[in-house]
Motif scaffolding. Sequence first.
Motif, PDB file in Angstrom:
ATOM      1  N   GLN A 113     -28.971 -60.983 -78.074  1.00 32.98           N
ATOM      2  CA  GLN A 113     -30.276 -60.473 -77.635  1.00 32.98           C
ATOM      3  C   GLN A 113     -30.783 -61.290 -76.445  1.00 32.98           C
ATOM      4  O   GLN A 113     -31.296 -60.735 -75.470  1.00 32.98           O
ATOM      5  N   TYR A 114     -30.633 -62.610 -76.483  1.00 34.07           N
ATOM      6  CA  TYR A 114     -31.065 -63.515 -75.407  1.00 34.07           C
ATOM      7  C   TYR A 114     -30.356 -63.155 -74.097  1.00 34.07           C
ATOM      8  O   TYR A 114     -30.985 -62.991 -73.056  1.00 34.07           O
ATOM      9  N   HIS A 115     -29.045 -63.028 -74.148  1.00 29.80           N
ATOM     10  CA  HIS A 115     -28.283 -62.714 -72.935  1.00 29.80           C
ATOM     11  C   HIS A 115     -28.554 -61.282 -72.461  1.00 29.80           C
ATOM     12  O   HIS A 115     -28.563 -61.015 -71.260  1.00 29.80           O
ATOM     13  N   TYR A 116     -28.790 -60.378 -73.410  1.00 26.84           N
ATOM     14  CA  TYR A 116     -29.070 -58.990 -73.071  1.00 26.84           C
ATOM     15  C   TYR A 116     -30.385 -58.877 -72.289  1.00 26.84           C
ATOM     16  O   TYR A 116     -30.479 -58.124 -71.326  1.00 26.84           O
ATOM     17  N   GLN A 117     -31.381 -59.627 -72.683  1.00 29.44           N
ATOM     18  CA  GLN A 117     -32.691 -59.560 -72.015  1.00 29.44           C
ATOM     19  C   GLN A 117     -32.639 -60.130 -70.594  1.00 29.44           C
ATOM     20  O   GLN A 117     -33.471 -59.803 -69.764  1.00 29.44           O
ATOM     21  N   ARG A 118     -31.684 -60.968 -70.324  1.00 28.59           N
ATOM     22  CA  ARG A 118     -31.566 -61.560 -68.984  1.00 28.59           C
ATOM     23  C   ARG A 118     -30.655 -60.751 -68.048  1.00 28.59           C
ATOM     24  O   ARG A 118     -30.431 -61.140 -66.912  1.00 28.59           O
ATOM     25  N   LEU A 119     -30.146 -59.652 -68.516  1.00 29.38           N
ATOM     26  CA  LEU A 119     -29.335 -58.761 -67.678  1.00 29.38           C
ATOM     27  C   LEU A 119     -30.235 -57.999 -66.712  1.00 29.38           C
ATOM     28  O   LEU A 119     -31.416 -57.789 -66.982  1.00 29.38           O
ATOM     29  N   PRO A 120     -29.695 -57.561 -65.585  1.00 27.99           N
ATOM     30  CA  PRO A 120     -30.480 -56.693 -64.695  1.00 27.99           C
ATOM     31  C   PRO A 120     -30.834 -55.390 -65.410  1.00 27.99           C
ATOM     32  O   PRO A 120     -30.109 -54.931 -66.305  1.00 27.99           O
ATOM     33  N   THR A 121     -31.932 -54.797 -65.021  1.00 28.10           N
ATOM     34  CA  THR A 121     -32.417 -53.586 -65.720  1.00 28.10           C
ATOM     35  C   THR A 121     -31.425 -52.430 -65.632  1.00 28.10           C
ATOM     36  O   THR A 121     -31.370 -51.589 -66.538  1.00 28.10           O
ATOM     37  N   LYS A 122     -30.626 -52.365 -64.579  1.00 31.85           N
ATOM     38  CA  LYS A 122     -29.671 -51.264 -64.457  1.00 31.85           C
ATOM     39  C   LYS A 122     -28.560 -51.357 -65.511  1.00 31.85           C
ATOM     40  O   LYS A 122     -27.910 -50.364 -65.815  1.00 31.85           O
ATOM     41  N   ASN A 123     -28.334 -52.556 -66.075  1.00 31.75           N
ATOM     42  CA  ASN A 123     -27.280 -52.715 -67.085  1.00 31.75           C
ATOM     43  C   ASN A 123     -27.817 -52.567 -68.510  1.00 31.75           C
ATOM     44  O   ASN A 123     -27.044 -52.592 -69.458  1.00 31.75           O
ATOM     45  N   ARG A 124     -29.109 -52.444 -68.662  1.00 31.52           N
ATOM     46  CA  ARG A 124     -29.688 -52.259 -70.008  1.00 31.52           C
ATOM     47  C   ARG A 124     -29.873 -50.764 -70.291  1.00 31.52           C
ATOM     48  O   ARG A 124     -30.348 -50.028 -69.436  1.00 31.52           O
ATOM     49  N   GLN A 125     -29.495 -50.356 -71.527  1.00 33.38           N
ATOM     50  CA  GLN A 125     -29.604 -48.940 -71.897  1.00 33.38           C
ATOM     51  C   GLN A 125     -30.206 -48.836 -73.305  1.00 33.38           C
ATOM     52  O   GLN A 125     -30.095 -49.756 -74.118  1.00 33.38           O
ATOM     53  N   LYS A 126     -30.800 -47.672 -73.562  1.00 36.71           N
ATOM     54  CA  LYS A 126     -31.321 -47.381 -74.907  1.00 36.71           C
ATOM     55  C   LYS A 126     -30.832 -45.983 -75.293  1.00 36.71           C
ATOM     56  O   LYS A 126     -30.704 -45.110 -74.451  1.00 36.71           O
ATOM     57  N   ASP A 127     -30.569 -45.847 -76.548  1.00 35.69           N
ATOM     58  CA  ASP A 127     -30.150 -44.515 -76.997  1.00 35.69           C
ATOM     59  C   ASP A 127     -31.381 -43.664 -77.286  1.00 35.69           C
ATOM     60  O   ASP A 127     -32.499 -44.085 -77.050  1.00 35.69           O
ATOM     61  N   SER A 128     -31.169 -42.474 -77.853  1.00 33.29           N
ATOM     62  CA  SER A 128     -32.275 -41.536 -78.101  1.00 33.29           C
ATOM     63  C   SER A 128     -33.254 -42.064 -79.145  1.00 33.29           C
ATOM     64  O   SER A 128     -34.423 -41.706 -79.158  1.00 33.29           O
ATOM     65  N   GLN A 129     -32.827 -42.950 -80.026  1.00 35.17           N
ATOM     66  CA  GLN A 129     -33.703 -43.495 -81.063  1.00 35.17           C
ATOM     67  C   GLN A 129     -34.433 -44.750 -80.576  1.00 35.17           C
ATOM     68  O   GLN A 129     -35.226 -45.321 -81.308  1.00 35.17           O
ATOM     69  N   GLY A 130     -34.108 -45.250 -79.342  1.00 32.90           N
ATOM     70  CA  GLY A 130     -34.766 -46.441 -78.797  1.00 32.90           C
ATOM     71  C   GLY A 130     -34.018 -47.723 -79.111  1.00 32.90           C
ATOM     72  O   GLY A 130     -34.532 -48.815 -78.873  1.00 32.90           O
ATOM     73  N   THR A 131     -32.804 -47.635 -79.616  1.00 28.71           N
ATOM     74  CA  THR A 131     -32.002 -48.816 -79.931  1.00 28.71           C
ATOM     75  C   THR A 131     -31.332 -49.300 -78.645  1.00 28.71           C
ATOM     76  O   THR A 131     -30.854 -48.505 -77.847  1.00 28.71           O
ATOM     77  N   ASN A 132     -31.289 -50.625 -78.494  1.00 29.31           N
ATOM     78  CA  ASN A 132     -30.628 -51.197 -77.317  1.00 29.31           C
ATOM     79  C   ASN A 132     -29.134 -50.987 -77.434  1.00 29.31           C
ATOM     80  O   ASN A 132     -28.518 -51.345 -78.435  1.00 29.31           O
ATOM     81  N   MET A 133     -28.561 -50.421 -76.373  1.00 27.75           N
ATOM     82  CA  MET A 133     -27.129 -50.185 -76.335  1.00 27.75           C
ATOM     83  C   MET A 133     -26.539 -51.017 -75.193  1.00 27.75           C
ATOM     84  O   MET A 133     -27.129 -51.127 -74.125  1.00 27.75           O
ATOM     85  N   ILE A 134     -25.373 -51.579 -75.415  1.00 29.91           N
ATOM     86  CA  ILE A 134     -24.724 -52.435 -74.413  1.00 29.91           C
ATOM     87  C   ILE A 134     -23.578 -51.645 -73.790  1.00 29.91           C
ATOM     88  O   ILE A 134     -22.639 -51.238 -74.482  1.00 29.91           O
ATOM     89  N   SER A 135     -23.662 -51.455 -72.456  1.00 30.61           N
ATOM     90  CA  SER A 135     -22.609 -50.734 -71.744  1.00 30.61           C
ATOM     91  C   SER A 135     -21.406 -51.653 -71.570  1.00 30.61           C
ATOM     92  O   SER A 135     -21.445 -52.837 -71.896  1.00 30.61           O
ATOM     93  N   LEU A 136     -20.328 -51.108 -71.008  1.00 37.29           N
ATOM     94  CA  LEU A 136     -19.108 -51.896 -70.833  1.00 37.29           C
ATOM     95  C   LEU A 136     -19.318 -53.044 -69.835  1.00 37.29           C
ATOM     96  O   LEU A 136     -18.847 -54.162 -70.047  1.00 37.29           O
ATOM     97  N   THR A 137     -20.033 -52.792 -68.736  1.00 34.72           N
ATOM     98  CA  THR A 137     -20.278 -53.870 -67.761  1.00 34.72           C
ATOM     99  C   THR A 137     -21.180 -54.941 -68.360  1.00 34.72           C
ATOM    100  O   THR A 137     -20.943 -56.136 -68.186  1.00 34.72           O
ATOM    101  N   ALA A 138     -22.204 -54.514 -69.095  1.00 32.48           N
ATOM    102  CA  ALA A 138     -23.092 -55.486 -69.741  1.00 32.48           C
ATOM    103  C   ALA A 138     -22.328 -56.285 -70.780  1.00 32.48           C
ATOM    104  O   ALA A 138     -22.538 -57.493 -70.947  1.00 32.48           O
TER     105      ALA A 138
END
Length: 192
Positions: free
Chosen positions: A20-45
């Motif tokens: 979660q710590y490293h995910y929050q420090r990613l650029p916004t273009k690499n952060r994604q959420k699914d339809s339910q609002g759950t944080n999803m991690i893409s392959l680049t992230a």
Amino acid sequence: MPKTIRELADELKVSKQTIQYHYQRLPTKNRQKDSQGTNMISLTAERIIRDKVEKPSVANTQQTGSKKVTKTSKENNELIATLRREIEDLKSQRDKQLATKDRQIDHLTKLVDQQQQLQLATVADNRRLKDHVQKLSGQLTQKTNDNLSTGNDLFNIQDKKSKIAKQKIVKSGSNKDGIHTNRAIKRWWKFW
């Protein structure tokens, strides 16, 4: 396929908070959420987070591995002897360098002394020449004054002659009453 934070934490065997710590420090273009609002991690992230999480774990395993390996006293003694030889070599190199620098400093000091002596000699020569020039100019001034005084004497003599000439009065003819009038001699060149 995107993963959740929990899935990536389980896969990397770290806590969910670390991901979660490293995910929050990613650029916004690499952060994604699914339809339910759950944080999803893409392959680049995932690659970015994996690199950040695995680097400290590799360093930790190397430290624990080096603690397990202990050297024998013979190996330690050999290492100490090698280090002492290197220290002695470095000391001898340092001493040679210092000796070279001392010689350079002595040479430069001699050069500075020579420069100062030359400067003093030049200053003395300049003073001597200046005194000589002043002496010569004093003699020249004295000769000029003598010439000027001689010239002044001549001028004074000529001035006296002109005054005497002005004082000469020529009697001109008499007027009708028989009174003689005195008048100065006037020449044509004195009109200007």
